[in-house]
Design a protein around this motif. Structure first.
Motif, PDB file in Angstrom:
ATOM      1  N   UNK A  34       0.908  -0.813  -0.339  1.00  0.00           N
ATOM      2  CA  UNK A  34      -0.604  -0.121  -0.216  1.00  0.00           C
ATOM      3  C   UNK A  34       0.339   1.493  -0.105  1.00  0.00           C
ATOM      4  N   UNK A  35       0.792   1.705  -0.626  1.00  0.00           N
ATOM      5  CA  UNK A  35       1.398   3.543  -1.198  1.00  0.00           C
ATOM      6  C   UNK A  35      -0.020   4.672  -0.373  1.00  0.00           C
ATOM      7  N   UNK A  36       0.241   5.502   0.506  1.00  0.00           N
ATOM      8  CA  UNK A  36      -0.419   6.832   0.938  1.00  0.00           C
ATOM      9  C   UNK A  36       0.092   8.183  -0.122  1.00  0.00           C
ATOM     10  N   UNK A  37      -0.518   8.540  -0.570  1.00  0.00           N
ATOM     11  CA  UNK A  37      -0.405   9.823  -1.693  1.00  0.00           C
ATOM     12  C   UNK A  37      -1.230  11.210  -0.820  1.00  0.00           C
ATOM     13  N   UNK A  38      -0.505  12.287   0.029  1.00  0.00           N
ATOM     14  CA  UNK A  38      -1.320  13.386  -0.128  1.00  0.00           C
ATOM     15  C   UNK A  38      -1.158  14.431  -0.679  1.00  0.00           C
ATOM     16  N   UNK A  39      -2.074  14.845  -0.324  1.00  0.00           N
ATOM     17  CA  UNK A  39      -2.219  16.277  -0.892  1.00  0.00           C
ATOM     18  C   UNK A  39      -2.042  18.024   0.023  1.00  0.00           C
ATOM     19  N   UNK A  40      -1.068  18.576  -0.374  1.00  0.00           N
ATOM     20  CA  UNK A  40      -1.522  20.703   0.006  1.00  0.00           C
ATOM     21  C   UNK A  40      -2.109  20.446   1.289  1.00  0.00           C
ATOM     22  N   UNK A  41      -2.909  20.592   1.981  1.00  0.00           N
ATOM     23  CA  UNK A  41      -3.243  20.442   3.386  1.00  0.00           C
ATOM     24  C   UNK A  41      -3.545  19.293   4.069  1.00  0.00           C
ATOM     25  N   UNK A  42      -3.377  18.464   3.544  1.00  0.00           N
ATOM     26  CA  UNK A  42      -3.635  17.358   4.195  1.00  0.00           C
ATOM     27  C   UNK A  42      -2.236  16.602   4.388  1.00  0.00           C
ATOM     28  N   UNK A  43      -1.100  17.217   4.670  1.00  0.00           N
ATOM     29  CA  UNK A  43       0.422  17.508   4.986  1.00  0.00           C
ATOM     30  C   UNK A  43       0.039  16.297   6.502  1.00  0.00           C
ATOM     31  N   UNK A  44      -0.068  17.445   6.773  1.00  0.00           N
ATOM     32  CA  UNK A  44      -0.213  17.258   8.711  1.00  0.00           C
ATOM     33  C   UNK A  44      -0.189  15.860   9.026  1.00  0.00           C
ATOM     34  N   UNK A  45      -1.301  15.110   8.368  1.00  0.00           N
ATOM     35  CA  UNK A  45      -2.317  13.605   8.485  1.00  0.00           C
ATOM     36  C   UNK A  45      -0.817  12.828   8.055  1.00  0.00           C
ATOM     37  N   UNK A 105       5.345   3.186   0.553  1.00  0.00           N
ATOM     38  CA  UNK A 105       5.284   4.343   0.039  1.00  0.00           C
ATOM     39  C   UNK A 105       4.870   5.216   0.551  1.00  0.00           C
ATOM     40  N   UNK A 106       5.247   6.779   0.757  1.00  0.00           N
ATOM     41  CA  UNK A 106       4.238   7.934   1.124  1.00  0.00           C
ATOM     42  C   UNK A 106       4.369   8.810   0.324  1.00  0.00           C
ATOM     43  N   UNK A 107       3.748   9.668  -0.276  1.00  0.00           N
ATOM     44  CA  UNK A 107       4.370  10.025  -1.154  1.00  0.00           C
ATOM     45  C   UNK A 107       3.349  11.707  -0.465  1.00  0.00           C
ATOM     46  N   UNK A 108       4.114  12.700  -1.158  1.00  0.00           N
ATOM     47  CA  UNK A 108       3.112  13.917  -0.806  1.00  0.00           C
ATOM     48  C   UNK A 108       3.618  15.414  -2.041  1.00  0.00           C
ATOM     49  N   UNK A 109       2.022  15.842  -2.324  1.00  0.00           N
ATOM     50  CA  UNK A 109       2.280  16.577  -3.339  1.00  0.00           C
ATOM     51  C   UNK A 109       2.104  18.867  -2.747  1.00  0.00           C
ATOM     52  N   UNK A 110       3.114  18.927  -3.171  1.00  0.00           N
ATOM     53  CA  UNK A 110       3.056  20.784  -2.463  1.00  0.00           C
ATOM     54  C   UNK A 110       2.527  20.097  -1.168  1.00  0.00           C
TER      55      UNK A 110
END
Length: 504
Positions: free
Chosen positions: A376-387, A401-406
C-alpha cells in the motif's frame, strides 16, 4: 490628510507603534494611538470590570476626537485582538471611518467573543470551560511563550525583550464578552495585511475563496484589498518601515483584490487534469472510491488523500476533483488499484477526525480481495500534509511508500493547533526506512515552502529516505493550473517512483 488610528493587540499598548507612527508622521500623516484601559491607558479601578465594551469606548473617544480636531480621512488599524474593539467602534461610527485595516488579525463576527480568535487552541478551551466569568486577568506571556500568540519571525532579541518587559495582563472580559455589531460597518472599505510568517498569504486566501468557504466570501468584495508582509505576527516591531508603506498604500485604496468564487469558470481546482487519462472502472462505497486496473489481482494500491480545509458544503467533493480522479485513473492504468476518499477536514481543528477517516478508508481498501494488503502507498496533497505525521511516526510494514504533493508539513502558527501529533517535521525522525516521494512546487506559497524546507532539513538530519521531484515553475495545485511539459513530466515521474516502491 489621512489620520491613522492604531489599536494594539493583546498584552500590548501604544508603545509597539512608535517606529511605524514615526514613519507615517514623516510622510505627512497624522497618527493617533489608542491607549486601551489596562493596556497602556488608564489603569482599571479596583472594582471596575474591564471588558470589550470598555475598549470599544476607548477607541470611540479617539475617533470622535480625531473627527472634530483634524477633519482628515480616518483609517482605523487593528492588530491582533485590537481589531475587535476597532471593529466595534467602526460599526458605531461608520460614517466617520474611511477604512478599517485588519493587521494580521481575524474576521470578527457579531456575537462572537475575541477568545475565538486566540491562536492557542488549548488556552481557548481552558478559558471557555472555566466558567469563571469575565473577572480577572490573563497574565502576559513569558519571553519564550510569545509564539503561542503568533510567530515571532523577524523580531530581534532586543525587540522580543522589550515586548516581554512592557507587556501587561489582558483583562479576561475583553476576550470573553461577545462583540456586538449592527452591520453598519459592512459599508466601510477594508484592507487585510497578511503576515506570511504567521499564517496564510493572499494566494492561499484566494484558494479558500475558490473552494467556496462561506465565512470568507465577503473578502472578494471589490472594496476589500490585501497586502502581504514576509514577517511574523508583530510587523510594527519587525519591519516598521515596510508596514508604514503598506498602511499608506491601503489608505489610498490600493492593494490586491480577490476574485469572487464563480467568476472564473471553472475555479482552478476544477479545471482539467494536465494528462489525458482514459476512464477506468470505478466503485463507490461510502466515502471511498476504487479505480480498478485490468486483471483479477490482488494488486498493490495507492490511496490518495486530499488537502483542505474544504468546506463541508463544497460540491463536487474532493474525491471528484480532477486532480484526484486524474491521478487515480493514471495509477489504475498502470496496474495498481487507486482509491480516493472524502475526509472531514473542514477546519484546522479537524485533523483528528480527518485522520480517523483516512485510517478507516485505508483499512477498507486493504480488506478488498482485489488488493494486496501488504503493498500500500499513501499519497497526500496540500493541507492534507499534517496527516502524514501518524504514518511517518509509526509506519506499518505494509506501507511501502508515502508521497506528498506541495504539502504543508508543519502547522502554521496562526492555526493554533496544540496537538503535536500532526507535525510531520517532528515525526520524520521515526520514519525509519519508509520511502518518501515529495513533489515540490518551485513557485510555492512562501508560508508553505518554509514548512517543506524545514521537513527536508529534518529528514536529512535523520537519514530518511526522501526523493524530491521538483516542478520549478509549478504552483500549488499545478496539475490543474495550466499544462506544461515540465509539469506533465513531474506527474509521470512521481507516479513511476511510487509504483516502483510498491513493486520492489
Amino acid at each position: 490628510m489621512t489620520v491613522f488610528i492604531l489599536v494594539a493587540g493583546a498584552f500590548t499598548g501604544p508603545y509597539v507603534w512608535r517606529d511605524t507612527a514615526a514613519r507615517l508622521t514623516a510622510e505627512g500623516a497624522e497618527v493617533r494611538t489608542v491607549a486601551l484601559t489596562g493596556l497602556g491607558g488608564r489603569p482599571a479601578g479596583p472594582d471596575e470590570a474591564v471588558d470589550l465594551e470598555t475598549h470599544i469606548a476607548d477607541v470611540l473617544a479617539v475617533i470622535d476626537s480625531a473627527a472634530v480636531e483634524s477633519g482628515g480621512d480616518i483609517v482605523l488599524v487593528g492588530h491582533d485582538y485590537g481589531i475587535h474593539p476597532a471593529l466595534g467602534a467602526a460599526d458605531r461610527r461608520a460614517r466617520s471611518v474611511a477604512r478599517v485595516v485588519h493587521l494580521d488579525s481575524g474576521m470578527p463576527q457579531d456575537g462572537v467573543p475575541a477568545l475565538a480568535a486566540v491562536p492557542d487552541q488549548r488556552l481557548r478551551e481552558e478559558l471557555a470551560e472555566s466558567g469563571g466569568g469575565q473577572a480577572g486577568e490573563l497574565p502576559p506571556p513569558a519571553r519564550d511563550a510569545w509564539p503561542r500568540w503568533g510567530s515571532t519571525t523577524g523580531l530581534s532579541e532586543a525587540a522580543l525583550d522589550g515586548l516581554t518587559a512592557l507587556a501587561a495582563p489582558q483583562p479576561l472580559g475583553t476576550l470573553l464578552q461577545p462583540l456586538r455589531l449592527t452591520g453598519a460597518v459592512a459599508a466601510v472599505p477594508v484592507t487585510g495585511v497578511l503576515c506570511t510568517g504567521n499564517g496564510p498569504g493572499i494566494e492561499l486566501v484566494q484558494l479558500m475563496v475558490d473552494l467556496g468557504e462561506p465565512a470568507i466570501q465577503a473578502l472578494a468584495d471589490p472594496r476589500v484589498t490585501f497586502f502581504e508582509l514576509p514577517t511574523g505576527h508583530w510587523p510594527m516591531l519587525s519591519c516598521p518601515a515596510e508596514l508604514a508603506e503598506v498602511l499608506t498604500e491601503a489608505a489610498a485604496g490600493r492593494g490586491h483584490r480577490l476574485t469572487a468564487a464563480g467568476t472564473a469558470e471553472p475555479p482552478p481546482h476544477l479545471r482539467p487534469f494536465l494528462l489525458d487519462v482514459p476512464e477506468r472502472p470505478r466503485e463507490r462505497t461510502g466515502n471511498t472510491d476504487l479505480y480498478l486496473p485490468e486483471g483479477p489481482g490482488p494488486h498493490p494500491a495507492v490511496v490518495f488523500v486530499h488537502g483542505g480545509p474544504v468546506p463541508a458544503e463544497a460540491r463536487p467533493t474532493p474525491r471528484d476533483w480532477p486532480t484526484l480522479t486524474g491521478y487515480a485513473r493514471y495509477v489504475a492504468g498502470h496496474g495498481a488499484v487507486a482509491a480516493t476518499l472524502d475526509h472531514r477536514l473542514h477546519a484546522f481543528t479537524d485533523y483528528e477526525r480527518a485522520a480517523e477517516d483516512v485510517a478507516a478508508a485505508v483499512e477498507q481498501v486493504r480488506a478488498d480481495p482485489r488488493v494486496d494488503a501488504d503493498r500500500i502507498a499513501l499519497w497526500f496533497f496540500s493541507g492534507g500534509g499534517p496527516l502524514t505525521a501518524d504514518w511517518l511516526a509509526a509506519p506499518p510494514a505494509w506501507l511501502r511508500c508515502l508521497a506528498a504533493n506541495y504539502p504543508i508539513l508543519a502547522p502554521l502558527p496562526s492555526w493554533g493547533v496544540a496537538d503535536a501529533r500532526f507535525h510531520p517535521v517532528r515525526a520524520v525522525a521515526r520514519a525509519g526506512k519508509l520511502p518518501i516521494v515529495l513533489v515540490r512546487a518551485g513557485r510555492e506559497m512562501a508560508e508553505i515552502a518554509a514548512t517543506v524546507e524545514e521537513f527536508l532539513t529534518a529528514a536529512e538530519r535523520c537519514g530518511a529516505d526522501v526523493e524530491v521531484i521538483d516542478v520549478p515553475e509549478g504552483r500549488h495545485g499545478f496539475e490543474t493550473l495550466g499544462p506544461t511539459d515540465e509539469a506533465r513530466d513531474a506527474v509521470r515521474r512521481a507516479v513511476e517512483a511510487v509504483l516502483a516502491r510498491l513493486t520492489a
